[in-house]
Design a protein around this motif. Structure first.
Motif, PDB file in Angstrom:
ATOM      1  N   LEU A 151     -28.782  -2.649  18.749  1.00  0.00           N
ATOM      2  CA  LEU A 151     -29.251  -3.934  19.261  1.00  0.00           C
ATOM      3  C   LEU A 151     -30.634  -4.149  18.654  1.00  0.00           C
ATOM      4  CD1 LEU A 151     -28.697  -6.327  21.205  1.00  0.00           C
ATOM      5  CD2 LEU A 151     -30.060  -5.082  22.909  1.00  0.00           C
ATOM      6  N   TYR A 152     -30.748  -5.241  17.893  1.00  0.00           N
ATOM      7  CA  TYR A 152     -32.026  -5.563  17.237  1.00  0.00           C
ATOM      8  C   TYR A 152     -32.730  -6.548  18.155  1.00  0.00           C
ATOM      9  CZ  TYR A 152     -34.744  -8.188  13.602  1.00  0.00           C
ATOM     10  OH  TYR A 152     -35.689  -8.836  12.857  1.00  0.00           O
ATOM     11  N   VAL A 153     -33.875  -6.114  18.697  1.00  0.00           N
ATOM     12  CA  VAL A 153     -34.633  -6.988  19.586  1.00  0.00           C
ATOM     13  C   VAL A 153     -35.829  -7.529  18.803  1.00  0.00           C
ATOM     14  CG1 VAL A 153     -35.738  -7.213  21.830  1.00  0.00           C
ATOM     15  CG2 VAL A 153     -33.986  -5.459  21.488  1.00  0.00           C
ATOM     16  N   THR A 189     -37.564 -16.728   5.426  1.00  0.00           N
ATOM     17  CA  THR A 189     -36.590 -16.039   4.561  1.00  0.00           C
ATOM     18  C   THR A 189     -35.864 -15.006   5.417  1.00  0.00           C
ATOM     19  OG1 THR A 189     -38.016 -14.167   4.018  1.00  0.00           O
ATOM     20  CG2 THR A 189     -38.294 -16.170   2.687  1.00  0.00           C
ATOM     21  N   GLY A 190     -35.003 -14.235   4.786  1.00  0.00           N
ATOM     22  CA  GLY A 190     -34.380 -13.109   5.493  1.00  0.00           C
ATOM     23  C   GLY A 190     -35.387 -12.007   5.787  1.00  0.00           C
ATOM     24  N   GLY A 191     -36.519 -12.011   5.088  1.00  0.00           N
ATOM     25  CA  GLY A 191     -37.539 -10.959   5.264  1.00  0.00           C
ATOM     26  C   GLY A 191     -38.040 -10.509   3.903  1.00  0.00           C
ATOM     27  N   VAL A 220     -37.618 -13.064  20.961  1.00  0.00           N
ATOM     28  CA  VAL A 220     -37.440 -14.215  20.068  1.00  0.00           C
ATOM     29  C   VAL A 220     -35.965 -14.362  19.738  1.00  0.00           C
ATOM     30  CG1 VAL A 220     -38.023 -15.205  17.819  1.00  0.00           C
ATOM     31  CG2 VAL A 220     -39.728 -13.888  19.065  1.00  0.00           C
ATOM     32  N   GLU A 221     -35.311 -13.237  19.506  1.00  0.00           N
ATOM     33  CA  GLU A 221     -33.878 -13.263  19.188  1.00  0.00           C
ATOM     34  C   GLU A 221     -33.305 -11.867  19.372  1.00  0.00           C
ATOM     35  OE1 GLU A 221     -32.822 -13.528  15.047  1.00  0.00           O
ATOM     36  OE2 GLU A 221     -34.584 -12.415  14.434  1.00  0.00           O
ATOM     37  N   TYR A 222     -32.018 -11.844  19.626  1.00  0.00           N
ATOM     38  CA  TYR A 222     -31.263 -10.597  19.543  1.00  0.00           C
ATOM     39  C   TYR A 222     -30.394 -10.664  18.298  1.00  0.00           C
ATOM     40  CZ  TYR A 222     -32.053  -9.216  24.440  1.00  0.00           C
ATOM     41  OH  TYR A 222     -32.604  -8.828  25.621  1.00  0.00           O
ATOM     42  N   ASN A 223     -30.308  -9.556  17.585  1.00  0.00           N
ATOM     43  CA  ASN A 223     -29.282  -9.424  16.563  1.00  0.00           C
ATOM     44  C   ASN A 223     -28.448  -8.212  16.924  1.00  0.00           C
ATOM     45  OD1 ASN A 223     -30.198 -11.608  14.944  1.00  0.00           O
ATOM     46  ND2 ASN A 223     -31.813 -10.312  14.122  1.00  0.00           N
ATOM     47  N   VAL A 224     -27.239  -8.169  16.412  1.00  0.00           N
ATOM     48  CA  VAL A 224     -26.321  -7.102  16.823  1.00  0.00           C
ATOM     49  C   VAL A 224     -26.076  -6.100  15.700  1.00  0.00           C
ATOM     50  CG1 VAL A 224     -25.235  -8.550  18.562  1.00  0.00           C
ATOM     51  CG2 VAL A 224     -24.292  -8.518  16.231  1.00  0.00           C
ATOM     52  N   ARG A 225     -27.048  -6.022  14.803  1.00  0.00           N
ATOM     53  CA  ARG A 225     -26.925  -5.221  13.581  1.00  0.00           C
ATOM     54  C   ARG A 225     -28.312  -4.743  13.200  1.00  0.00           C
ATOM     55  NH1 ARG A 225     -30.061  -8.497  10.896  1.00  0.00           N
ATOM     56  NH2 ARG A 225     -29.954 -10.698  11.444  1.00  0.00           N
ATOM     57  N   PHE A 226     -28.364  -3.864  12.227  1.00  0.00           N
ATOM     58  CA  PHE A 226     -29.654  -3.429  11.699  1.00  0.00           C
ATOM     59  C   PHE A 226     -30.340  -4.603  10.994  1.00  0.00           C
ATOM     60  CE2 PHE A 226     -27.745   0.940  11.602  1.00  0.00           C
ATOM     61  CZ  PHE A 226     -28.753   1.591  12.304  1.00  0.00           C
ATOM     62  N   GLY A 227     -31.662  -4.616  10.993  1.00  0.00           N
ATOM     63  CA  GLY A 227     -32.413  -5.651  10.277  1.00  0.00           C
ATOM     64  C   GLY A 227     -32.511  -5.328   8.796  1.00  0.00           C
ATOM     65  N   ASP A 228     -32.724  -6.363   8.019  1.00  0.00           N
ATOM     66  CA  ASP A 228     -32.949  -6.193   6.585  1.00  0.00           C
ATOM     67  C   ASP A 228     -34.190  -7.005   6.254  1.00  0.00           C
ATOM     68  OD1 ASP A 228     -32.888  -6.072   3.843  1.00  0.00           O
ATOM     69  OD2 ASP A 228     -30.736  -6.393   3.673  1.00  0.00           O
ATOM     70  N   PRO A 229     -35.326  -6.436   5.936  1.00  0.00           N
ATOM     71  CA  PRO A 229     -35.549  -5.090   5.407  1.00  0.00           C
ATOM     72  C   PRO A 229     -36.016  -4.034   6.412  1.00  0.00           C
ATOM     73  CG  PRO A 229     -37.522  -6.386   5.007  1.00  0.00           C
ATOM     74  CD  PRO A 229     -36.563  -7.255   5.793  1.00  0.00           C
ATOM     75  N   GLU A 230     -35.894  -4.253   7.722  1.00  0.00           N
ATOM     76  CA  GLU A 230     -36.384  -3.237   8.663  1.00  0.00           C
ATOM     77  C   GLU A 230     -35.676  -1.882   8.473  1.00  0.00           C
ATOM     78  OE1 GLU A 230     -35.669  -6.364   9.424  1.00  0.00           O
ATOM     79  OE2 GLU A 230     -36.875  -7.130  11.082  1.00  0.00           O
ATOM     80  N   THR A 231     -34.395  -1.932   8.119  1.00  0.00           N
ATOM     81  CA  THR A 231     -33.631  -0.688   7.952  1.00  0.00           C
ATOM     82  C   THR A 231     -34.222   0.197   6.856  1.00  0.00           C
ATOM     83  OG1 THR A 231     -31.713  -1.944   8.598  1.00  0.00           O
ATOM     84  CG2 THR A 231     -31.269   0.178   7.614  1.00  0.00           C
ATOM     85  N   GLN A 262     -42.354  -4.012  11.573  1.00  0.00           N
ATOM     86  CA  GLN A 262     -42.755  -5.420  11.487  1.00  0.00           C
ATOM     87  C   GLN A 262     -42.284  -5.982  10.151  1.00  0.00           C
ATOM     88  OE1 GLN A 262     -47.038  -6.764  11.374  1.00  0.00           O
ATOM     89  NE2 GLN A 262     -46.379  -7.802  13.256  1.00  0.00           N
ATOM     90  N   ASP A 263     -41.538  -7.069  10.257  1.00  0.00           N
ATOM     91  CA  ASP A 263     -41.006  -7.783   9.094  1.00  0.00           C
ATOM     92  C   ASP A 263     -42.017  -8.858   8.685  1.00  0.00           C
ATOM     93  OD1 ASP A 263     -39.265  -8.860   7.220  1.00  0.00           O
ATOM     94  OD2 ASP A 263     -37.937  -9.800   8.688  1.00  0.00           O
ATOM     95  N   HIS A 264     -41.845  -9.441   7.523  1.00  0.00           N
ATOM     96  CA  HIS A 264     -42.677 -10.564   7.065  1.00  0.00           C
ATOM     97  C   HIS A 264     -41.702 -11.659   6.662  1.00  0.00           C
ATOM     98  CE1 HIS A 264     -45.165  -7.047   6.828  1.00  0.00           C
ATOM     99  NE2 HIS A 264     -46.243  -7.757   6.576  1.00  0.00           N
ATOM    100  N   LYS A 265     -41.502 -12.635   7.562  1.00  0.00           N
ATOM    101  CA  LYS A 265     -40.367 -13.550   7.373  1.00  0.00           C
ATOM    102  C   LYS A 265     -40.659 -14.710   6.431  1.00  0.00           C
ATOM    103  CE  LYS A 265     -37.457 -12.262  11.088  1.00  0.00           C
ATOM    104  NZ  LYS A 265     -37.397 -12.156  12.533  1.00  0.00           N
ATOM    105  N   ARG A 266     -41.940 -15.040   6.263  1.00  0.00           N
ATOM    106  CA  ARG A 266     -42.239 -16.181   5.392  1.00  0.00           C
ATOM    107  C   ARG A 266     -42.269 -15.748   3.927  1.00  0.00           C
ATOM    108  NH1 ARG A 266     -43.527 -21.119   7.839  1.00  0.00           N
ATOM    109  NH2 ARG A 266     -43.530 -20.796  10.087  1.00  0.00           N
TER     110      ARG A 266
HETATM  111  N1  GLY Z   1     -35.290  -9.144   8.877  1.00  0.00           N
HETATM  112  C1  GLY Z   1     -34.753  -9.989   9.859  1.00  0.00           C
HETATM  113  C2  GLY Z   1     -33.334  -9.768  10.152  1.00  0.00           C
HETATM  114  O1  GLY Z   1     -32.731  -8.836   9.685  1.00  0.00           O
HETATM  115  O2  GLY Z   1     -32.780 -10.554  10.909  1.00  0.00           O
END
Ligand code: GLY
Ligand code: AMP
Length: 425
Positions: free
Chosen positions: A265-267, A222-224, A280-291, A208-212
């Motif tokens: 695939l980032y779901v 923010t990016g996280g 909510v969104e798909y991303n095609v890469r690792f998340g930052d800071p989830e990684t 779980q990220d914290h985006k605000r």
């Molecule tokens: N932390 C959100 C993202 O990487 O898109």
């Protein structure tokens, strides 16, 4: 097999986390990063080539005889770096340009989810012929407005202020020709990173990220600002539904496309109070800071795992995951995310904790070594990460390291993990 030469593309905390994981892998002999940061510089060679300089990066991969390229950000993927690398026989972790359109175009992602019956928000397209006033008065707030461009987190506005919504819609239509308005999804967010190729897929521990930007999930997106894993909001039954309703149909579709999807695939999930997940969104890469919180929980050789994915052999491996918990806290520059003050000296960022089951260290991001001084060079400067047998322990370690760091004007959130911790009270 001789130990691999790996090229990592990108310069964030995510890329430092990948470099740390790869540096611990017996299959990896040397690490190169382009352009990298102060953290990746300590683990291998940084090359000053921009992450969007596709030609320069492909030439570099050839020059260093890379056995594997791991692409961090979405930009080079959308620009086709994996296609170029595969054409010359270099395995690339990350989809080709076509697969990357899942992140590159929200219209494409929404259309595809509609076609595959994957649960997500309803959406409409607004353009210069649309009656925006009628739309805003006909749909209750909050309004979710998304530009269909790669805008590094700045292309989405979620607001209950009708003037803000109206202005963002008009400005976006003027700039881009159209904009997407989405149904507001209620619930709690979580990130599910899924390694995927044509042979199979593997869900990594949910996070779980914290985006605000601010405490209590206030302030701008923010990016996280921090993350933890595993995220218990993703219960076994939520995970089952996410796999059955979201991951499986998308994998089935991607597997049958020309040009395989090989990467992660980032779901981005929204989980409602009944435990129903929607995308909510798909991303095609690792998340930052989830990684930063996910990589430390992967057991075994990360190099082998990423290479297997990049070559379509993922199903030959069955990775296992640690029972530890991890947490990361982002330190941001003064002014982030609107405008970031950079060029300031960072001190105290060398504390590492290694006490068996308790571990902690710094993931560098917008931080560079200039003439022997560690200096801020981006919005998100670094993240402190803790790994422990439980979430509280992981947070304690991350905050202990954060408290030893000084950077004028910087800030961090003191409530990472608050949703999970408050559930337990
Ligand atoms: N932390 C959100 C993202 O990487 O898109
Ligand atoms: P995105 O760039 O699509 O991830 O959106 C950024 C953030 O806006 C997400 O992490 C959510 O917090 C929020 N958001 C985006 N779409 C929606 C939606 N349809 N409903 C509620 N919140 C959303």
């Amino acid at each position: 097999m001789t130990a691999m030469t790996v090229l990592i593309i990108g310069s964030g905390g995510r890329e430092h986390a990948l470099a740390i994981g790869l540096s611990q892998a017996p299959s990896v002999g040397s690490i190169h990063t382009a352009p990298g940061n102060a953290g990746t510089a300590t683990l291998g060679t940084n090359h000053q080539i921009d992450a969007m300089d596709i030609k320069g990066l492909v030439t570099l991969a050839q020059e260093i005889s890379a056995d594997l390229v791991v692409v961090g950000p979405e930009g080079p993927l959308v620009a086709g770096i994996s296609d170029r690398l595969r054409e010359i026989g270099i395995p690339s972790f990350g989809p080709g340009a076509k697969g990357a359109m899942l992140e590159g175009s929200k219209t494409h992602a929404n259309d595809l989810m509609g076609k595959l019956d994957i649960p997500t928000a309803d959406s409409v397209r607004l353009d210069k012929y649309s009656d925006i006033e009628a739309f805003l008065h006909g749909n209750p707030p909050p309004w979710v407005i998304k530009r269909d461009v790669l805008a590094a987190g700045k292309g989405v506005v979620v607001t209950s202020d009708i003037d803000d919504a109206s202005k963002f819609i008009s400005d976006s239509i003027e700039g881009d020709g159209f904009v997407i308005a989405e149904e507001f999804l209620h619930g709690e967010e979580a990130s599910l990173l899924v390694l995927m190729d044509e042979s199979g897929y593997v869900c990594l521990p949910p996070s779980q990220d914290h985006k605000r930007a601010r405490e209590g999930d206030e302030g701008p997106n923010t990016g996280g600002m921090g993350a933890y894993a595993p995220a218990p909001i993703v219960t076994p039954s939520v995970l089952r539904r996410a796999v059955d309703e979201i991951v499986e149909p998308m994998h089935h579709y991607l597997r049958n496309q020309e040009g395989p999807y090989r990467g992660v695939l980032y779901v981005g999930l929204m989980i409602d109070s009944d435990g129903a997940p929607r995308v909510v969104e798909y991303n095609v890469r690792f998340g930052d800071p989830e990684t930063q919180v996910t990589i430390p929980l992967i057991e075994g050789d990360l190099g082998e795992l990423l290479l297997a994915t990049a070559t379509g052999n993922l199903s030959s491996l069955s990775p296992s995951f640690s029972s530890s918990h991890s947490a990361t806290v982002v330190l941001a520059s003064q002014g982030y995310p609107e405008s970031s003050v950079t060029g300031r000296e960072i001190s105290g960022a060398d504390l590492e904790i290694d006490e068996g089951v308790l571990r902690g260290y710094v993931h560098f991001a917008g931080a560079s070594m200039i003439s022997g001084r560690l200096v801020s060079s981006g919005g998100r400067v670094l993240a402190t990460t803790g790994i422990a047998p439980d979430l509280n322990g992981a947070l304690d370690v991350a905050y202990q390291i954060m408290d030893s760091i000084s950077l004028e004007g910087s800030y961090f959130r003191t409530d990472i993990g608050h949703r999970e911790l408050s559930r337990r009270e």
